[in-house]
Design a protein around this motif. Structure first.
Motif, short mmCIF file in Angstrom:
data_model
loop_
_atom_site.label_atom_id
_atom_site.label_comp_id
_atom_site.label_asym_id
_atom_site.label_seq_id
_atom_site.Cartn_x
_atom_site.Cartn_y
_atom_site.Cartn_z
N ALA A 1 44.89 62.08 -36.40
CA ALA A 1 44.15 63.21 -35.43
C ALA A 1 42.79 63.41 -35.79
CB ALA A 1 45.29 64.55 -35.65
N GLU A 2 42.16 63.02 -36.59
CA GLU A 2 40.74 63.11 -36.97
C GLU A 2 39.80 61.85 -36.78
OE1 GLU A 2 39.79 65.07 -40.89
OE2 GLU A 2 41.70 65.60 -40.80
N SER A 3 38.96 62.11 -36.15
CA SER A 3 38.06 60.92 -35.56
C SER A 3 37.21 60.18 -37.10
CB SER A 3 36.99 61.23 -34.52
OG SER A 3 36.07 62.15 -35.29
N ASN A 4 37.11 61.09 -37.91
CA ASN A 4 36.43 60.38 -39.25
C ASN A 4 37.43 59.59 -39.94
OD1 ASN A 4 37.87 62.94 -39.91
ND2 ASN A 4 36.86 62.73 -41.87
N GLY A 5 38.99 60.12 -39.73
CA GLY A 5 39.81 59.42 -40.57
C GLY A 5 40.05 58.08 -39.93
N ILE A 6 40.26 58.03 -38.61
CA ILE A 6 40.30 56.45 -37.98
C ILE A 6 39.06 55.69 -38.28
CG2 ILE A 6 40.19 55.59 -35.67
CD1 ILE A 6 42.10 58.20 -34.74
N THR A 7 37.91 56.15 -38.08
CA THR A 7 36.59 55.62 -38.54
C THR A 7 36.57 54.92 -39.65
OG1 THR A 7 35.32 56.94 -36.97
CG2 THR A 7 34.22 55.73 -38.68
N LEU A 8 37.19 55.80 -40.78
CA LEU A 8 37.05 55.09 -42.10
C LEU A 8 38.19 54.10 -42.23
CD1 LEU A 8 36.73 58.63 -43.62
CD2 LEU A 8 34.87 56.88 -44.10
N MET A 9 39.13 54.36 -41.67
CA MET A 9 40.39 53.29 -41.88
C MET A 9 39.89 51.91 -41.32
SD MET A 9 42.86 51.63 -40.10
CE MET A 9 43.13 52.53 -38.42
N GLU A 10 39.26 52.01 -40.08
CA GLU A 10 38.95 50.84 -39.35
C GLU A 10 37.63 50.19 -40.18
OE1 GLU A 10 37.88 52.25 -35.22
OE2 GLU A 10 40.03 51.96 -34.70
N ALA A 11 36.88 50.95 -40.67
CA ALA A 11 35.89 50.54 -41.46
C ALA A 11 36.55 49.66 -42.67
CB ALA A 11 34.87 51.39 -42.08
N MET A 12 37.31 50.30 -43.43
CA MET A 12 37.91 49.50 -44.59
C MET A 12 38.68 48.15 -43.97
SD MET A 12 38.24 49.15 -47.76
CE MET A 12 37.55 50.40 -48.40
N LYS A 13 39.40 48.39 -42.95
CA LYS A 13 40.14 47.24 -42.25
C LYS A 13 39.19 46.06 -42.16
CE LYS A 13 43.32 46.04 -38.76
NZ LYS A 13 43.90 46.51 -37.30
N THR A 14 37.93 46.42 -41.53
CA THR A 14 37.14 45.34 -41.16
C THR A 14 36.56 44.52 -42.46
OG1 THR A 14 36.40 46.49 -39.15
CG2 THR A 14 34.84 44.81 -40.32
N GLU A 15 36.35 45.35 -43.47
CA GLU A 15 35.80 44.75 -44.83
C GLU A 15 37.05 44.27 -45.42
OE1 GLU A 15 32.69 44.67 -45.57
OE2 GLU A 15 32.26 46.01 -43.83
N CYS A 16 38.19 44.37 -45.45
CA CYS A 16 39.19 43.73 -46.01
C CYS A 16 39.65 42.43 -45.37
CB CYS A 16 40.45 44.65 -45.86
SG CYS A 16 40.70 45.89 -46.92
N GLU A 17 39.36 42.39 -43.93
CA GLU A 17 39.78 41.14 -43.14
C GLU A 17 38.56 40.02 -43.62
OE1 GLU A 17 39.49 42.40 -39.06
OE2 GLU A 17 41.53 42.99 -39.04
N LYS A 18 37.35 40.51 -43.80
CA LYS A 18 36.44 39.57 -44.32
C LYS A 18 36.52 38.96 -45.70
CE LYS A 18 32.59 42.13 -42.25
NZ LYS A 18 31.21 42.92 -42.61
N GLU A 19 37.43 39.71 -46.32
CA GLU A 19 37.81 39.09 -47.80
C GLU A 19 38.95 38.61 -47.84
OE1 GLU A 19 35.61 39.25 -50.28
OE2 GLU A 19 34.03 39.88 -48.77
N GLY A 20 39.85 38.59 -46.80
CA GLY A 20 41.16 38.19 -46.80
C GLY A 20 42.19 39.09 -47.48
N ILE A 21 41.87 40.18 -47.67
CA ILE A 21 42.63 41.23 -48.24
C ILE A 21 43.37 41.75 -47.05
CG2 ILE A 21 42.80 43.25 -49.51
CD1 ILE A 21 40.31 42.55 -50.92
N GLU A 22 44.89 42.32 -47.31
CA GLU A 22 45.81 42.84 -46.62
C GLU A 22 45.52 44.24 -46.88
OE1 GLU A 22 50.42 43.09 -45.26
OE2 GLU A 22 49.68 42.03 -46.95
N LEU A 23 45.08 45.15 -45.75
CA LEU A 23 45.26 46.42 -45.69
C LEU A 23 46.30 47.21 -45.04
CD1 LEU A 23 43.57 49.12 -46.48
CD2 LEU A 23 42.77 49.14 -44.04
#
Length: 328
Positions: free
Chosen positions: A166-188
């Motif tokens: 329900a928080e835009s910052n919560g979603i933003t932070l999750m998506e940012a970490m997801k993007t970085e994990c995908e670059k490193e081949g890590i599963e979030l």
């Protein structure tokens, strides 16, 4: 009669001068009267409490004569809206939103007085950028740096993350970490919540599928970090946090984030600039820059993890033998 008119005229001018002069651009004159500042805080937890303390300390130390009213929304968006409406009814001279939802609520209600936000992660996506009467500070932490820290210490290939949907910052932070994990081949592996009471259940739902757990500067999750810490400890899963302030007294292994008291001081500086006549839209967003590192060597020992010496040497806080906290 002329003398009587002159007396009334002088009295009227004196009465008018006693009020703070306001405009959409800011407070241009105070004339010694107490400013009425309303502070709306999403929840009460150490980081947000330190922001509030920093704001008040900065303004008091810089001679700002103000009376404060702090209201806490307890994580409820509807309550944040009600607080904004209350402040409007009470005729506040300036309002401060600590965290994204409270800042958004204030900006939606107030267009004629300054609105200052404190540590909003992504002001642009939150709709707080480019507004004539709005300015503030951001605590956006580079997700790449956070992930690099987790990898260096644990080598984790599956990272758990709980976020507030329900928080835009919560979603933003999750998506940012997801993007970085995908670059490193890590599963979030994520689990979303709507309020702090759901944090423990969310953690339990994914704990057996992760090598490490990470919590970003998501205020709803951080407010229940003790519950998250407990689940991680019981399952021998290292917990990393983006909030050093809330890490004390928990089983957080490492936290990399900002000093939120300093964030409060920076927000106080933004308020002072507005009070001195600077336009909020010209100030915009002021970003925190200096990260600090918290390392709990007691938790590392329990988990059988050796913390690299370079991380220890860079640490701002080192916890050893439970009660000892060293600030370097």
């Amino acid at each position: 009669m002329k003398k009587l008119i002159a007396i009334f005229t002088a009295a009227a001018l004196l009465f008018a001068a006693s009020f703070t002069v306001l405009s959409a651009n800011g407070i241009t004159e105070n004339n010694g009267e107490q400013l009425r500042i309303g502070i709306s805080k999403l929840v009460s937890h150490p980081a947000l409490d330190e922001i509030e303390r920093g704001i008040k300390d900065y303004l008091n130390e810089n001679g700002i004569n103000a009376v404060y009213e702090t209201q806490t929304a307890n994580g409820e968006i509807s309550t944040a809206v009600s607080i904004a409406q209350l402040f409007q009814t009470e005729g506040k001279d300036l309002v401060v939103g600590i965290a994204t939802p409270t800042a958004q609520a204030l900006a939606n209600v107030f267009t004629d007085i300054p609105v200052v936000y404190a540590t909003v992660t992504d002001p642009e996506s939150a709709g707080l950028s480019g507004l004539e009467n709005v300015a503030g500070t951001s605590d956006m932490i580079p997700a790449a740096d956070e992930l690099r820290l987790i990898e260096e210490v644990t080598g984790a290939r599956r990272i758990g993350m709980i976020y507030t949907s329900a928080e835009s910052n919560g979603i933003t932070l999750m998506e940012a970490m997801k993007t970085e994990c995908e670059k490193e081949g890590i599963e979030l592996i994520t689990s979303s919540i709507s309020n702090s009471s759901e944090v423990m259940m969310a953690a339990e739902s994914i704990i057996d599928r992760v090598d490490a757990m990470y919590v970003a500067t998501d205020n709803t999750v951080i407010s229940a970090i003790s519950a998250l810490s407990s689940v991680c400890s019981e399952n021998n899963i290292p917990l990393f946090s983006a909030d050093t302030t809330s890490a004390f007294g928990t089983e957080v292994l490492i936290a990399g984030g900002f000093d939120y008291y300093q964030s409060g001081l920076l927000t106080g500086e933004v308020i002072k600039r507005i009070l001195e006549g600077e336009k909020p839209e010209d100030i915009g967003t002021v970003y925190l820059e200096k990260l600090e590192i918290y390392v709990n060597l007691d938790v590392a020992e329990k988990l059988g993890i050796d913390i690299p010496e370079d991380i220890i040497s860079d640490a701002t806080y080192i916890i050893k033998d439970e009660v000892q906290a060293t600030r370097k």
